[in-house]
Design a protein around this motif. Structure first.
Motif, PDB file in Angstrom:
ATOM      1  N   TYR A 311       6.441   0.695   3.342  1.00 33.01           N
ATOM      2  CA  TYR A 311       5.167   1.365   3.083  1.00 33.01           C
ATOM      3  C   TYR A 311       5.019   2.599   3.964  1.00 33.01           C
ATOM      4  CZ  TYR A 311       0.174   2.167   2.517  1.00 33.01           C
ATOM      5  OH  TYR A 311      -1.049   2.745   2.264  1.00 33.01           O
ATOM      6  N   ALA A 312       5.327   2.450   5.246  1.00 34.91           N
ATOM      7  CA  ALA A 312       5.145   3.562   6.182  1.00 34.91           C
ATOM      8  C   ALA A 312       6.039   4.745   5.837  1.00 34.91           C
ATOM      9  CB  ALA A 312       5.417   3.096   7.604  1.00 34.91           C
ATOM     10  N   ALA A 313       7.202   4.473   5.293  1.00 33.99           N
ATOM     11  CA  ALA A 313       8.110   5.562   4.921  1.00 33.99           C
ATOM     12  C   ALA A 313       7.645   6.292   3.664  1.00 33.99           C
ATOM     13  CB  ALA A 313       9.518   5.008   4.703  1.00 33.99           C
ATOM     14  N   GLY A 314       6.875   5.628   2.825  1.00 38.14           N
ATOM     15  CA  GLY A 314       6.462   6.241   1.570  1.00 38.14           C
ATOM     16  C   GLY A 314       5.036   6.744   1.539  1.00 38.14           C
ATOM     17  N   ARG A 315       4.243   6.365   2.512  1.00 36.80           N
ATOM     18  CA  ARG A 315       2.828   6.746   2.533  1.00 36.80           C
ATOM     19  C   ARG A 315       2.669   8.064   3.296  1.00 36.80           C
ATOM     20  NH1 ARG A 315      -2.128   7.637   0.658  1.00 36.80           N
ATOM     21  NH2 ARG A 315      -3.829   6.890   2.013  1.00 36.80           N
ATOM     22  N   VAL A 316       2.430   9.165   2.573  1.00 37.31           N
ATOM     23  CA  VAL A 316       2.254  10.479   3.189  1.00 37.31           C
ATOM     24  C   VAL A 316       0.778  10.663   3.516  1.00 37.31           C
ATOM     25  CG1 VAL A 316       2.462  12.972   2.875  1.00 37.31           C
ATOM     26  CG2 VAL A 316       4.223  11.436   1.964  1.00 37.31           C
ATOM     27  N   GLN A 317       0.520  10.898   4.796  1.00 34.90           N
ATOM     28  CA  GLN A 317      -0.870  11.086   5.242  1.00 34.90           C
ATOM     29  C   GLN A 317      -0.849  11.753   6.609  1.00 34.90           C
ATOM     30  OE1 GLN A 317      -3.748   7.886   4.581  1.00 34.90           O
ATOM     31  NE2 GLN A 317      -4.503   8.184   6.661  1.00 34.90           N
ATOM     32  N   GLY A 318      -1.617  12.830   6.743  1.00 35.50           N
ATOM     33  CA  GLY A 318      -1.672  13.540   8.007  1.00 35.50           C
ATOM     34  C   GLY A 318      -0.506  14.494   8.168  1.00 35.50           C
ATOM     35  N   ALA A 319      -0.555  15.252   9.232  1.00 35.60           N
ATOM     36  CA  ALA A 319       0.471  16.276   9.476  1.00 35.60           C
ATOM     37  C   ALA A 319       0.940  16.219  10.914  1.00 35.60           C
ATOM     38  CB  ALA A 319      -0.087  17.669   9.170  1.00 35.60           C
ATOM     39  N   ARG A 320       2.174  16.638  11.097  1.00 37.47           N
ATOM     40  CA  ARG A 320       2.743  16.848  12.437  1.00 37.47           C
ATOM     41  C   ARG A 320       3.464  18.186  12.408  1.00 37.47           C
ATOM     42  NH1 ARG A 320       6.298  12.920  15.322  1.00 37.47           N
ATOM     43  NH2 ARG A 320       5.289  13.828  17.152  1.00 37.47           N
TER      44      ARG A 320
END
Length: 561
Positions: A311-320
């Protein structure tokens, strides 16, 4: 979610923690078993995990019915010989080490935890019959239990007797032909009924007439679901009724039954071992089961970690750095994921170490027997505590999506929550540790473990924790009963983290010599464990040395005010 067995990790722990090479297993055989189990679990059992949770086992007046697909998957398990791995060759098993059988069971349970309870319980029944059954019972029942054609259960709990086994009331009356009439009700019997195996072998604690009170008066009986014909095949149904199955928080693929024996006065059982030898025989089964429940902590932690990572690898949210990123790139999410990895590895190392001591003890190693006794409450309690922690972190990684059922993250936590409760609550494990296990061999088993950890430990936080465990353990050996029990749980956690830290540091040191992705991950997880989790356990020193008086500073009524 696709499931992938952690074969490289299992092999690493088997080699460097369990030291399975000393147990006579060829490396090619080891790889074939681990890889084959992984392929079978991923292809046959994992696809049923969700239907097991959402549909679950179903009670009917004629017995429990499992969801579609389960019978075929179980028959494939039997046909593949997966139940025979750790069973004795004399009864159709492959005679491989218990620790390898545990690795296979881990894979099955990570793919489908509720389903894997079925072979878990059968393993315990095999152990009880191996050590306490008559030659006739062994010849009749063990070959079928070894393959899984028949399954086994453990029947202790009754409505009026939870953890107080001595309060059991089920009766066993001699019938004059060497068999007994069994009468009574048992509750919380996992896989007490189902339509997957051809017979179910119930091991039932009961009292014979004029039995002394308490645990001294308990005997163990073999009570099959179907009585056997002259040729050993299942025949007419025994007088056992499935009153109901529990509506549980999780593990919906595992029917937890209320069983009534002898409603019509015709439930036949036979004595296992001597009369009044029930507790001794049952603890053979329970000690095995406690390790396998600790293994369930590893199973659920592995499954929850795989789901959270995907999930963490596929969930795009926020920016760096000005670019949109998947949440795996954020420091706090990365912290949670690395903690999940590290705790899962630590739980696996602890349980595999204990499982390997089963094999060494069976070969006659007295020191291994004592260490197994010492490690069993740690493996059961800390293994299941970590399973719950990792499953909870998995929900957190998913954020709000983790709290809804569609993602599957909540199932892991619901499934895990029973594990600190059954097969002796974790509080009972802690009481056992400080009440009996610390004093084994006049404290010699504990002292030898401390000495071995000290000799190998390198990092300062780990050395400090080992010293704190040693100091607290020595103090508890001198403490009175209430003080020991009050400090027992924090002490168990401290001791478990010290053992896990010792093993994780060893694994990290070995992994540092290589540069594959797996070894880099192993080294990073080991460093995280020693630098961040080990120091947390040092904070338990005060609680592990506290007196009981603070717990009773107010009475029960004031506590509830």
């Amino acid at each position: 979610m696709p499931f992938t067995a952690p074969v490289a990790e299992q092999r690493f722990v088997l080699d460097h923690v369990a030291r399975v090479g000393d147990l006579g297993v060829d490396g090619d055989v080891l790889d074939a078993v681990l890889e084959g189990a992984g392929e079978f679990a991923a292809g046959s059992w994992a696809p049923l995990d969700r239907v097991g949770d959402t549909v679950g086992a179903r009670w009917t007046e004629t017995g429990v019915i499992m969801p579609d697909g389960f019978r075929d998957a179980y028959q494939a398990y039997v046909a593949g010989g997966w139940g025979t791995i750790g069973s004795p060759e004399a009864y159709g098993g492959q005679g491989m080490p218990f620790v390898l059988a545990a690795a296979v069971l881990e894979t099955l349970g990570a793919a489908n935890m509720g389903f894997a309870l079925l072979p878990t319980l059968t393993v315990g029944a095999i152990e009880a019959l191996l050590h306490h059954g008559s030659p006739e019972q062994q010849a009749t029942y063990l070959p079928k239990l070894a393959t899984g054609e028949w399954s086994g259960t453990m029947n202790l709990t009754e409505p009026q007797a939870g953890s107080d086994v001595g309060a059991l009331r089920t009766r066993a009356t001699p019938r004059g032909d060497g068999t007994f009439l069994i009468e009574g009700t048992k509750i919380y019997i996992s896989f007490g009924d189902h339509d997957l195996a051809d017979n179910i072998v119930h091991l039932v604690l009961a009292r014979t007439p004029d039995a002394p009170p308490g645990t001294r008066g308990l005997s163990l009986f073999l009570v099959p679901k179907f009585r056997l014909n002259a040729d050993g095949s299942p025949g007419e149904a025994n007088d056992i009724r499935v009153v109901s199955i529990e509506h549980k928080m999780g593990l919906h693929a595992s029917p937890t039954c209320v069983l009534s024996f002898g409603d019509n006065g015709d439930c036949t059982g036979e004595l296992i071992g001597p009369e009044f030898g029930g507790i001794r025989a049952m603890f053979t089964m329970m000690n095995n089961a406690r390790l396998n429940v600790g293994l369930q902590g590893v199973q659920v932690a592995e499954a929850a970690t795989q789901r959270a990572l995907a999930y963490a690898a596929g969930r795009v949210q926020g920016a760096r750095n000005g670019a949109d990123v998947a949440i795996v790139e954020h420091p706090d999410v990365r912290r949670m994921l690395l903690r999940m990895r590290a705790q899962t590895m630590a739980a696996r190392a602890l349980v595999y170490l204990a499982a390997a001591e089963v094999d060494r003890a069976a070969a006659g190693d007295a020191d291994a027997r004592a260490r197994l006794d010492l490690l069993t409450p740690l493996a059961k309690a800390h293994g299941t505590d970590l399973g719950n922690e990792v499953a909870s972190l998995g929900i957190q990684v998913h954020g709000g999506m983790g709290y809804v059922e569609e993602t599957g993250a909540a199932q892991h936590f619901r499934d895990a929550r029973i594990t600190p409760i059954y097969e002796g609550t974790n509080g009972i494990q802690a009481a056992d540790l400080v009440g009996r296990k610390l004093a084994l061999d006049n404290g010699g088993a504990f002292a030898r473990l401390i000495a071995e950890m000290r000799e190998e430990a390198a990092a300062a936080p780990l050395r400090d924790l080992i010293d704190a465990v040693d100091e607290s353990g020595r103090a508890l050996l001198r403490a009175d009963s209430d003080d020991r029990l009050a400090a027992s749980y924090p002490f168990l956690t401290m001791c478990s983290v010290a053992v896990c830290g010792w093993l994780m540091e060893r694994e990290g040191r070995i992994a540092a010599s290589g540069n594959t992705p797996f070894l880099r991950l192993k080294a990073a997880a080991a460093r995280f464990y020693v630098e961040q989790i080990v120091p947390e356990a040092l904070g338990l020193r005060a609680a592990a040395q506290a007196k009981a008086d603070v717990l009773y500073q107010v009475d029960a009524a004031t506590l509830a005010a």
